[in-house]
Write a protein that holds these residues in place. Structure first.
Motif, PDB file in Angstrom:
ATOM      1  N   GLU A 171      49.972 -14.319 131.162  1.00 26.78           N
ATOM      2  CA  GLU A 171      49.692 -15.555 131.896  1.00 26.78           C
ATOM      3  C   GLU A 171      48.195 -15.850 131.943  1.00 26.78           C
ATOM      4  N   ILE A 172      47.392 -14.908 131.476  1.00 22.80           N
ATOM      5  CA  ILE A 172      45.946 -15.019 131.564  1.00 22.80           C
ATOM      6  C   ILE A 172      45.346 -14.661 130.208  1.00 22.80           C
ATOM      7  N   GLN A 173      44.234 -15.311 129.870  1.00 21.30           N
ATOM      8  CA  GLN A 173      43.516 -14.969 128.647  1.00 21.30           C
ATOM      9  C   GLN A 173      42.763 -13.646 128.839  1.00 21.30           C
ATOM     10  N   HIS A 174      42.959 -12.728 127.891  1.00 25.21           N
ATOM     11  CA  HIS A 174      42.282 -11.445 127.912  1.00 25.21           C
ATOM     12  C   HIS A 174      41.343 -11.358 126.710  1.00 25.21           C
ATOM     13  N   HIS A 175      40.149 -10.826 126.930  1.00 22.62           N
ATOM     14  CA  HIS A 175      39.145 -10.728 125.872  1.00 22.62           C
ATOM     15  C   HIS A 175      38.646  -9.283 125.796  1.00 22.62           C
TER      16      HIS A 175
ATOM     17  N   PHE B  86      43.790 -12.601 123.533  1.00 24.41           N
ATOM     18  CA  PHE B  86      45.211 -12.936 123.567  1.00 24.41           C
ATOM     19  C   PHE B  86      45.584 -13.451 124.944  1.00 24.41           C
ATOM     20  N   GLY B  87      46.717 -14.162 124.997  1.00 23.12           N
ATOM     21  CA  GLY B  87      47.199 -14.729 126.250  1.00 23.12           C
ATOM     22  C   GLY B  87      47.649 -16.159 126.051  1.00 23.12           C
ATOM     23  N   LYS B  88      47.872 -16.854 127.151  1.00 18.54           N
ATOM     24  CA  LYS B  88      48.338 -18.232 127.110  1.00 18.54           C
ATOM     25  C   LYS B  88      47.227 -19.159 126.631  1.00 18.54           C
ATOM     26  N   THR B  89      47.585 -20.061 125.699  1.00 18.00           N
ATOM     27  CA  THR B  89      46.657 -21.083 125.254  1.00 18.00           C
ATOM     28  C   THR B  89      46.875 -22.344 126.081  1.00 18.00           C
TER      29      THR B  89
END
Length: 339
Positions: free
Chosen positions: A156-160, A191-194
């Protein structure tokens, strides 16, 4: 010294001692809470994950969390590390104490992870990966990342993640891959939601000073050519390899933005897409896949000329560049020369 100053000094001393004692108490409490939280996570895991370690130690003043002799088992995947140290901020450490592990981890947006002697093994495919040391910079939401690792929920969250490692080794028993050794590894993963609410994955890899050990079938088949360039059949050197690709779950395809392989003989660059077959990856379709061979050394150009004379055909392209395209499937690619 006046009596008033003595009281002030004694009060300050008592305050300092109390702060020290509190920090040690808080660190010990944090260790207990972390142990309990890990047990709860693994017991409720939908993927059957198991996390074991010799001990966990929380630094009383910096808030660093150190795990020793770590073993993580998830289905057929086994990950190990001699040590894993999370370098968190002091305020993150206080959040653990005040709000508990879960609420504390939800507040962690950035962090540094230092891993020593990391290894990954897939006990089904026998794929192995090892790195002597790995430095990881993370940004996102640490609790959400842990949930992703132990459940099958979507991100649900963008991870970097940015990572650098030393002494990278990779082994794959599958035909055509073999083993890869490299002095250094640079990696970037997002990765994660765009914005389109689909799961996406961005990866970039950069490894230098590479030794490729081909599997026996390739060594036997191309022994004459490999030795003709002065190489041992089980240790072919490359200077550098870079790969940048994206995976879009909505389209179920891998888009290679850049693939570059550099050696003392030539430089190969490639771009293209793979439409993933969900049942059998080797049947995935190649499309818009192009390969360019350039920066060819005189030795390699001489080899091409002799090969063309021996085989009685001409490889399309100029004196300093060859272009070709690929189509078909991964297990049966078809080569097309020309632009």
């Amino acid at each position: 010294m006046s009596k008033k100053l003595k009281y002030i000094f004694a009060g300050l001393l008592l305050l300092v001692v109390g702060l020290f004692a509190y920090h040690f108490y808080a660190a010990n409490k944090a260790e207990q809470t972390i142990n309990e939280t890990i047990q709860q996570i693994t017991s409720k895991s939908a993927t059957g994950v198991s996390i074991n370690y010799t001990f966990v130690e929380v630094s009383p003043f910096s808030g660093d969390i150190l795990f020793s002799d770590v073993n993580i088992i998830r289905d057929v995947d086994l990950q190990r590390a001699s040590t894993a140290r999370f370098d968190l901020s002091y305020w993150d450490f206080l959040n653990f104490i005040v709000w508990g592990t879960e609420s504390g981890l939800e507040q962690v947006q950035t962090g540094i992870l230092e891993i020593q002697n990391f290894s990954y093994t897939n006990r089904s495919s026998y794929v192995e990966l090892k790195v002597d040391s790995l430095h990881v910079d993370y940004a996102g939401n640490l609790w959400n990342l842990i949930v992703l690792g132990t459940t099958q929920r979507p991100a649900e969250i963008q991870h970097h993640i940015r990572a650098s490692g030393k002494q990278f080794r990779y082994y794959h028993p599958e035909e055509g891959i073999g083993s890869i050794r490299s002095d250094s590894l640079q990696m970037e993963v997002h990765f994660g939601k765009t914005s389109f609410q689909s799961d996406s994955l961005y990866n970039s890899f950069d490894i230098k000073n590479i030794i490729w050990g081909p599997p026996p079938s390739i060594r036997e088949k191309y022994e004459f050519f490999i030795q003709g360039f002065g190489y041992q059949t089980d240790s072919i050197p490359f200077r550098r390899a870079e790969v940048i690709f994206r995976y879009d779950q909505l389209e179920n395809q891998v888009k290679f933005e850049e693939i570059t392989l550099n050696s003392e003989l030539f430089t190969v660059s490639s771009q293209g897409n793979i439409l993933v077959d969900p049942l059998q990856f080797s049947h995935s379709q190649l499309y818009d896949f192009s390969i360019r061979i350039q920066e060819m050394s005189p030795r390699f150009q001489n080899f091409l000329q002799q090969t063309q004379n021996l085989m009685g055909f001409k490889i399309p392209g100029s004196a300093d560049q060859i272009q070709l395209k690929l189509k078909g499937t991964l297990d049966e690619p078809q080569v097309i020369f020309g632009k």
